[in-house]
Every structure is written in C-alpha cells, then in structure tokens.
Design a protein around this motif. Structure first.
Motif, PDB file in Angstrom:
ATOM      1  N   SER A 127       0.813  -1.220   0.000  1.00  0.00           N
ATOM      2  CA  SER A 127       0.000   0.000   0.000  1.00  0.00           C
ATOM      3  C   SER A 127       0.843   1.266   0.000  1.00  0.00           C
ATOM      4  O   SER A 127       0.311   2.360  -0.209  1.00  0.00           O
ATOM      5  CB  SER A 127      -0.926   0.001   1.231  1.00  0.00           C
ATOM      6  N   LEU A 128       2.136   1.123   0.236  1.00  0.00           N
ATOM      7  CA  LEU A 128       3.027   2.292   0.253  1.00  0.00           C
ATOM      8  C   LEU A 128       3.694   2.532  -1.098  1.00  0.00           C
ATOM      9  O   LEU A 128       4.532   3.421  -1.220  1.00  0.00           O
ATOM     10  CB  LEU A 128       4.098   2.099   1.333  1.00  0.00           C
ATOM     11  N   GLY A 186      -1.229  -1.059  -5.449  1.00  0.00           N
ATOM     12  CA  GLY A 186      -0.979  -0.258  -4.255  1.00  0.00           C
ATOM     13  C   GLY A 186      -2.243   0.382  -3.721  1.00  0.00           C
ATOM     14  O   GLY A 186      -2.513   0.354  -2.510  1.00  0.00           O
ATOM     15  N   GLY A 187      -3.049   0.956  -4.629  1.00  0.00           N
ATOM     16  CA  GLY A 187      -4.309   1.559  -4.204  1.00  0.00           C
ATOM     17  C   GLY A 187      -5.264   0.530  -3.639  1.00  0.00           C
ATOM     18  O   GLY A 187      -5.958   0.780  -2.643  1.00  0.00           O
ATOM     19  N   ALA A 188      -5.309  -0.654  -4.272  1.00  0.00           N
ATOM     20  CA  ALA A 188      -6.170  -1.724  -3.767  1.00  0.00           C
ATOM     21  C   ALA A 188      -5.712  -2.179  -2.385  1.00  0.00           C
ATOM     22  O   ALA A 188      -6.536  -2.432  -1.496  1.00  0.00           O
ATOM     23  CB  ALA A 188      -6.158  -2.892  -4.742  1.00  0.00           C
ATOM     24  N   ALA A 189      -4.402  -2.287  -2.195  1.00  0.00           N
ATOM     25  CA  ALA A 189      -3.879  -2.688  -0.890  1.00  0.00           C
ATOM     26  C   ALA A 189      -4.237  -1.663   0.181  1.00  0.00           C
ATOM     27  O   ALA A 189      -4.549  -2.025   1.324  1.00  0.00           O
ATOM     28  CB  ALA A 189      -2.371  -2.874  -0.963  1.00  0.00           C
ATOM     29  N   ALA A 190      -4.200  -0.379  -0.174  1.00  0.00           N
ATOM     30  CA  ALA A 190      -4.568   0.667   0.787  1.00  0.00           C
ATOM     31  C   ALA A 190      -6.028   0.531   1.203  1.00  0.00           C
ATOM     32  O   ALA A 190      -6.368   0.690   2.387  1.00  0.00           O
ATOM     33  CB  ALA A 190      -4.317   2.048   0.173  1.00  0.00           C
ATOM     34  N   ILE A 191      -6.905   0.214   0.236  1.00  0.00           N
ATOM     35  CA  ILE A 191      -8.315   0.010   0.572  1.00  0.00           C
ATOM     36  C   ILE A 191      -8.461  -1.207   1.480  1.00  0.00           C
ATOM     37  O   ILE A 191      -9.205  -1.178   2.464  1.00  0.00           O
ATOM     38  CB  ILE A 191      -9.153  -0.170  -0.705  1.00  0.00           C
ATOM     39  N   VAL A 233      -6.244  -2.549   3.554  1.00  0.00           N
ATOM     40  CA  VAL A 233      -5.723  -2.268   4.898  1.00  0.00           C
ATOM     41  C   VAL A 233      -6.711  -1.406   5.669  1.00  0.00           C
ATOM     42  O   VAL A 233      -6.968  -1.631   6.863  1.00  0.00           O
ATOM     43  CB  VAL A 233      -4.353  -1.572   4.792  1.00  0.00           C
ATOM     44  N   THR A 234      -7.299  -0.416   4.994  1.00  0.00           N
ATOM     45  CA  THR A 234      -8.272   0.453   5.658  1.00  0.00           C
ATOM     46  C   THR A 234      -9.493  -0.336   6.112  1.00  0.00           C
ATOM     47  O   THR A 234      -9.998  -0.141   7.225  1.00  0.00           O
ATOM     48  CB  THR A 234      -8.699   1.590   4.722  1.00  0.00           C
ATOM     49  N   LEU A 235      -9.982  -1.237   5.253  1.00  0.00           N
ATOM     50  CA  LEU A 235     -11.127  -2.063   5.634  1.00  0.00           C
ATOM     51  C   LEU A 235     -10.789  -2.971   6.812  1.00  0.00           C
ATOM     52  O   LEU A 235     -11.621  -3.188   7.700  1.00  0.00           O
ATOM     53  CB  LEU A 235     -11.581  -2.896   4.438  1.00  0.00           C
ATOM     54  N   ALA A 236      -9.562  -3.499   6.827  1.00  0.00           N
ATOM     55  CA  ALA A 236      -9.144  -4.351   7.944  1.00  0.00           C
ATOM     56  C   ALA A 236      -9.117  -3.563   9.249  1.00  0.00           C
ATOM     57  O   ALA A 236      -9.558  -4.056  10.301  1.00  0.00           O
ATOM     58  CB  ALA A 236      -7.773  -4.951   7.649  1.00  0.00           C
TER      59      ALA A 236
END
Length: 283
Positions: free
Chosen positions: A29-30, A254-259, A261-264
C-alpha cells in the motif's frame, strides 16, 4: 515444554496465512505498483487518494445502507423472534429455525441466482405485482439507479436473519425461567419483560451478532460483483468491489492494498467498539 511443541506450529501456520500476508498488504500500500513492473514509493499517497476520492465516499455511503440491511434489520427481527418464543412455547420451533437459518449456508452464487430470478423483468416479484393489478410497479429492479442497492442489500437481511435468530433464540433459552416468572408476578408486560429480562440476558449473543453482521456489511463483495458489478453506473459500488476493480481492472495494486488495509482497520475498530459497549452493558 510440551505445550510449546503444539503452540509453535500453530503460531507458524497463523503467521504464514495471516501475519505475513497482512504485512505484505501494508507494504504494497506504500507503493504505486501495477503488479508486474517496477514499484514506485509513494508513502501514504495511496491513503491520501483513498480519503479524497469521491468514489470512495460513495462506496462508504453504500456501506451505510448495507449496515442497515445486513445488521440492523436482521438483529431487530432476531430479537423479536427471541422475545416471542421466550413468552410462549410453540410446536415445530426447531423446523422453523432450520428453514430460516437455511439461507446462511447457501453459497453466494446460489443466492445471486435466486435474487436474479426473483427480481428479473419476468421474475416472481413482477409477476406477483401484475397478478395483484399493480403492473405499474413492475420494473427492472436490478437495473434501477435508485432501487438496485436496497434490493441487493435485502438479500443480506435474508441470509443473516437466520444467524441472528438462532443466536438470540438459543440465548433466550438459557435465561432462567424464574426471571420471567418474577417479572410477570410484578406485572411486567411483553415490552417491559423484553427490556428487563430478555435483552440483558442476550448481551453476549448480541455482541457476536453485531460483530459478524457489521463486518459482513463492511466487506460485502460477492453479492454485488456477481449481480451488478457495482452498477448500474456506480449505484451499488462498495469498498470491496472498488478494491477488486483497482487491483484487477485498473492494475493499481498499491491503491487496492490501501483500501484493503483500511477495511481491515475498520473491521478491527468495529470489533473493539462492539466488545467495549457490550461489556459495559453486561456489567
């Protein structure tokens, strides 16, 4: 020493399937990365886009609707079932529990097929409306910009109501009958009996139901993706659908991973808040 022989393999397995993938998601995500080529470090840039993207706001608003249908309605119906069954003993209760719980064990594909058949142009819902002389109300329910989301969310009520009902009815069965008898001797009616005896006795089950249904509303994906893929337009898009679209359609890992992580994090916060509230209610 013997306990460690069993604990170490369990911790290793848990790390392999949970901790390591979670760490990889945070790391991905970074970066700005398409999943194939070289990655570019962006720090918290993907999270900044998550906050400012208007589509994310729309998806979160749709999640609010999902919360109503996946959590509020099923829990309310489950509590009503528990309240009614705690006052009277009805024959065939086990059969009705099984029938209502059945949608919980159905796969998402089966639920989608049922919902498509029910709400298609020639489906059971429109056929029933025409038979009752309400043909003007018949419409493509899964093609409406305003009605598709609540129609899909209603499937969540249908599937999770059985779980909530089973939890609450089982919990109500463990409440001592002496408490109900004492309440009735004191002249308590159905409403007072529910709030003074049944509801306090169902706090543990309520915590489980709230946690499971709220997290289910946050991460709903398969029902929407298999039915409308977020359409028509973006009228049914959810954060999980947006995550999938970013990762596999827009190649923005990366953007998908950020989403993700946020949902988690949101799911973890929901669990913590529910446990804190129910612990205070129980004490």
């Amino acid at each position: 020493m013997l306990a460690w022989l069993f604990l170490v393999p369990a911790l290793a397995f848990y790390s392999f399937v949970v901790i390591i993938p979670t760490g990889q998601s945070v790391w991905f995500s970074l970066f700005r990365w398409n999943g194939v080529g070289p990655a570019t470090w962006v720090g918290f840039g993907n999270y900044a886009e998550f906050v400012t993207d208007p589509l994310i706001g729309e998806a979160l608003a749709h999640t609010g609707v999902m919360v109503v249908f996946f959590s509020v309605l099923p829990i309310t119906l489950g509590l009503i079932s528990a309240a009614l069954l705690s006052r009277t003993r009805t024959r065939g209760v086990g059969f009705f529990r099984s029938v209502i719980f059945l949608p919980q064990v159905l796969t998402s594909v089966v639920i989608v097929v049922i919902w498509r058949q029910l709400f298609s142009l020639d489906g059971a819902v429109n056929t029933a409306l025409r038979a009752m002389g309400l043909a003007d109300l018949a419409q493509p329910w899964l093609g409406s910009f305003t009605l598709t989301l609540p129609v899909l969310a209603l499937a969540g009520t249908w599937t999770t109501m059985g779980l909530c009902m089973l939890l609450f009815v089982s919990g109500a069965g463990n409440i001592p009958t002496e408490l109900y008898e004492a309440a009735r001797i004191d002249g308590a009616g159905a409403v007072r009996e529910f709030f003074s005896v049944t509801l306090p006795g169902l706090v543990p089950q309520l915590a489980v139901a709230l946690t499971l249904t709220l997290i289910g509303a946050l991460r709903v994906f398969d029902l929407v993706w298999l039915t409308t893929r977020g359409g028509p337009g973006t009228s049914t898009i959810t954060p999980a659908v947006l995550l999938y679209s970013k990762a596999f359609t827009q190649q923005d890992v990366g953007g998908a991973a950020a989403i993700g992580v946020t949902l988690a994090v949101l799911s973890l916060l929901v669990s913590i808040v529910v446990v804190r509230i129910t612990d205070r209610a129980a004490s």
